[in-house]
Design a protein around this motif. Structure first.
Motif, mmCIF file in Angstrom:
data_model
loop_
_atom_site.group_PDB
_atom_site.id
_atom_site.type_symbol
_atom_site.label_atom_id
_atom_site.label_comp_id
_atom_site.label_asym_id
_atom_site.label_seq_id
_atom_site.Cartn_x
_atom_site.Cartn_y
_atom_site.Cartn_z
ATOM 1 N N ALA A 82 0.827 -1.207 0.000
ATOM 2 C CA ALA A 82 0.000 0.000 0.000
ATOM 3 C C ALA A 82 0.862 1.259 0.000
ATOM 4 O O ALA A 82 0.598 2.205 -0.762
ATOM 5 N N MET A 83 1.886 1.301 0.844
ATOM 6 C CA MET A 83 2.772 2.458 0.878
ATOM 7 C C MET A 83 3.526 2.617 -0.435
ATOM 8 O O MET A 83 3.677 3.734 -0.956
ATOM 9 N N THR A 84 4.008 1.507 -0.980
ATOM 10 C CA THR A 84 4.780 1.565 -2.222
ATOM 11 C C THR A 84 3.939 2.116 -3.361
ATOM 12 O O THR A 84 4.372 3.011 -4.109
ATOM 13 N N VAL A 85 2.733 1.600 -3.506
ATOM 14 C CA VAL A 85 1.862 2.042 -4.599
ATOM 15 C C VAL A 85 1.398 3.478 -4.387
ATOM 16 O O VAL A 85 1.345 4.271 -5.337
ATOM 17 N N ALA A 86 1.090 3.850 -3.156
ATOM 18 C CA ALA A 86 0.544 5.175 -2.887
ATOM 19 C C ALA A 86 1.548 6.282 -3.146
ATOM 20 O O ALA A 86 1.178 7.369 -3.638
ATOM 21 N N PHE A 87 2.834 6.044 -2.840
ATOM 22 C CA PHE A 87 3.823 7.111 -2.924
ATOM 23 C C PHE A 87 4.744 7.001 -4.126
ATOM 24 O O PHE A 87 5.584 7.875 -4.337
ATOM 25 N N MET A 88 4.618 5.954 -4.927
ATOM 26 C CA MET A 88 5.489 5.797 -6.088
ATOM 27 C C MET A 88 5.346 6.928 -7.104
ATOM 28 O O MET A 88 6.342 7.340 -7.707
ATOM 29 N N PRO A 89 4.137 7.478 -7.368
ATOM 30 C CA PRO A 89 4.051 8.559 -8.356
ATOM 31 C C PRO A 89 4.921 9.764 -8.045
ATOM 32 O O PRO A 89 5.428 10.431 -8.966
ATOM 33 N N PHE A 90 5.119 10.055 -6.766
ATOM 34 C CA PHE A 90 5.928 11.218 -6.405
ATOM 35 C C PHE A 90 7.399 10.977 -6.744
ATOM 36 O O PHE A 90 8.057 11.847 -7.335
ATOM 37 N N SER A 91 7.923 9.827 -6.364
ATOM 38 C CA SER A 91 9.310 9.520 -6.719
ATOM 39 C C SER A 91 9.452 9.337 -8.221
ATOM 40 O O SER A 91 10.510 9.646 -8.792
ATOM 41 N N TYR A 92 8.396 8.880 -8.897
ATOM 42 C CA TYR A 92 8.441 8.727 -10.353
ATOM 43 C C TYR A 92 8.645 10.079 -11.028
ATOM 44 O O TYR A 92 9.463 10.202 -11.950
ATOM 45 N N ARG A 93 7.937 11.097 -10.573
ATOM 46 C CA ARG A 93 8.098 12.427 -11.178
ATOM 47 C C ARG A 93 9.471 13.015 -10.861
ATOM 48 O O ARG A 93 10.094 13.667 -11.707
ATOM 49 N N ILE A 94 9.952 12.802 -9.636
ATOM 50 C CA ILE A 94 11.271 13.325 -9.274
ATOM 51 C C ILE A 94 12.355 12.678 -10.121
ATOM 52 O O ILE A 94 13.250 13.353 -10.661
ATOM 53 N N ILE A 95 12.291 11.364 -10.266
ATOM 54 C CA ILE A 95 13.308 10.641 -11.036
ATOM 55 C C ILE A 95 13.189 10.973 -12.519
ATOM 56 O O ILE A 95 14.198 11.068 -13.227
ATOM 57 N N THR A 96 11.971 11.166 -13.007
ATOM 58 C CA THR A 96 11.788 11.551 -14.409
ATOM 59 C C THR A 96 12.460 12.881 -14.705
ATOM 60 O O THR A 96 13.126 13.039 -15.743
ATOM 61 N N GLN A 97 12.302 13.844 -13.811
ATOM 62 C CA GLN A 97 12.964 15.131 -13.996
ATOM 63 C C GLN A 97 14.478 14.990 -13.932
ATOM 64 O O GLN A 97 15.214 15.689 -14.638
ATOM 65 N N THR A 98 14.960 14.079 -13.090
ATOM 66 C CA THR A 98 16.406 13.860 -13.003
ATOM 67 C C THR A 98 16.940 13.255 -14.298
ATOM 68 O O THR A 98 17.981 13.676 -14.816
ATOM 69 N N TYR A 99 16.236 12.257 -14.829
ATOM 70 C CA TYR A 99 16.647 11.654 -16.096
ATOM 71 C C TYR A 99 16.623 12.666 -17.229
ATOM 72 O O TYR A 99 17.451 12.599 -18.151
#
Length: 223
Positions: A82-99
């Motif tokens: 539940a925690m992984t799925v709920a908060f993954m979009p935030f780290s996804y956007r951060i990592i996308t901007q880094t890439y």
């Protein structure tokens, strides 16, 4: 507060596990979407960001109903999912901007030297974008420590969490104990955030030192 060491330790351990998983999944998903030519890139992109539009309580309830239908009773696994799925979009956007800040020519150079997709991701992109990955990890960790809605339907007597315990104490009228536990949880959150900021500065200093060394070598070779 000593009476509630188990809820506190559970909150930290579960948040740590989910932050690691969400960061890894987000790193792989962002790579597949923005650095490859996979035919399902748009589907992966939408799927990775979809949980941000789903209320945490709805996500937790869905997991609870699914686990009940499958007769799966491991609340630790359900809470981490539940925690992984709920908060993954935030780290996804951060990592996308880094890439996005990394030149795609680096990918072409690695492929020309014989690197495969996995080697490019784990040996080049992830080390280069370590500061962004760590930022996503810290964000997910902080959110996970104090989360309430995503896990309220998944906790059990064997897996108490500090955030749920605070609500229960407040409902019972034990405002002193609830306030003390909330204060400790707040201190833990700020300590994690401070550690993340200090580590981020260390990453930046190392990058600056490496850049100075490279420029010095180039100047000396030119001379």
């Amino acid at each position: 507060v000593g009476k509630y060491s188990k809820p506190l330790s559970n909150s930290i351990i579960f948040a740590l596990m989910s932050a690691v998983l969400s960061t890894l999944v987000a790193a792989v998903a962002s790579y597949l979407v923005h650095r490859t030519n996979m035919p399902l890139r748009k589907t992966i992109d939408v799927t990775a960001q979809l949980p941000s539009a789903i209320p945490g309580s709805l996500l937790g309830l869905a997991l609870s109903l699914a686990a009940s239908a499958l007769r799966f009773n491991n609340s630790v696994v359900l809470i981490v999912i539940a925690m992984t799925v709920a908060f993954m979009p935030f780290s996804y956007r951060i990592i996308t901007q880094t890439y996005a800040q990394i030149d795609t020519g680096l990918d072409d150079a690695a492929r020309s030297l014989g690197s495969n997709q996995l080697g490019l991701l784990f040996n080049i992109l992830i080390p280069v974008s370590s500061s962004g990955l760590y930022s996503g990890f810290v964000y997910d960790f902080i959110r996970g420590v104090g989360t309430l809605s995503a896990v309220i339907f998944l906790v059990s007597f064997n897996t108490p969490l500090a955030s749920i315990k605070i609500i229960n104490l407040a409902e019972q009228g034990d405002w002193g104990e609830a306030a003390a536990l909330a204060l400790v949880l707040t201190f833990i959150t700020f300590a994690i955030l401070l550690l993340g900021l200090l580590t981020g500065k260390i990453f930046q200093k190392r990058k600056l030192k490496k850049g100075d060394r490279k420029s010095t070598r180039l100047n000396s070779s030119h001379l």
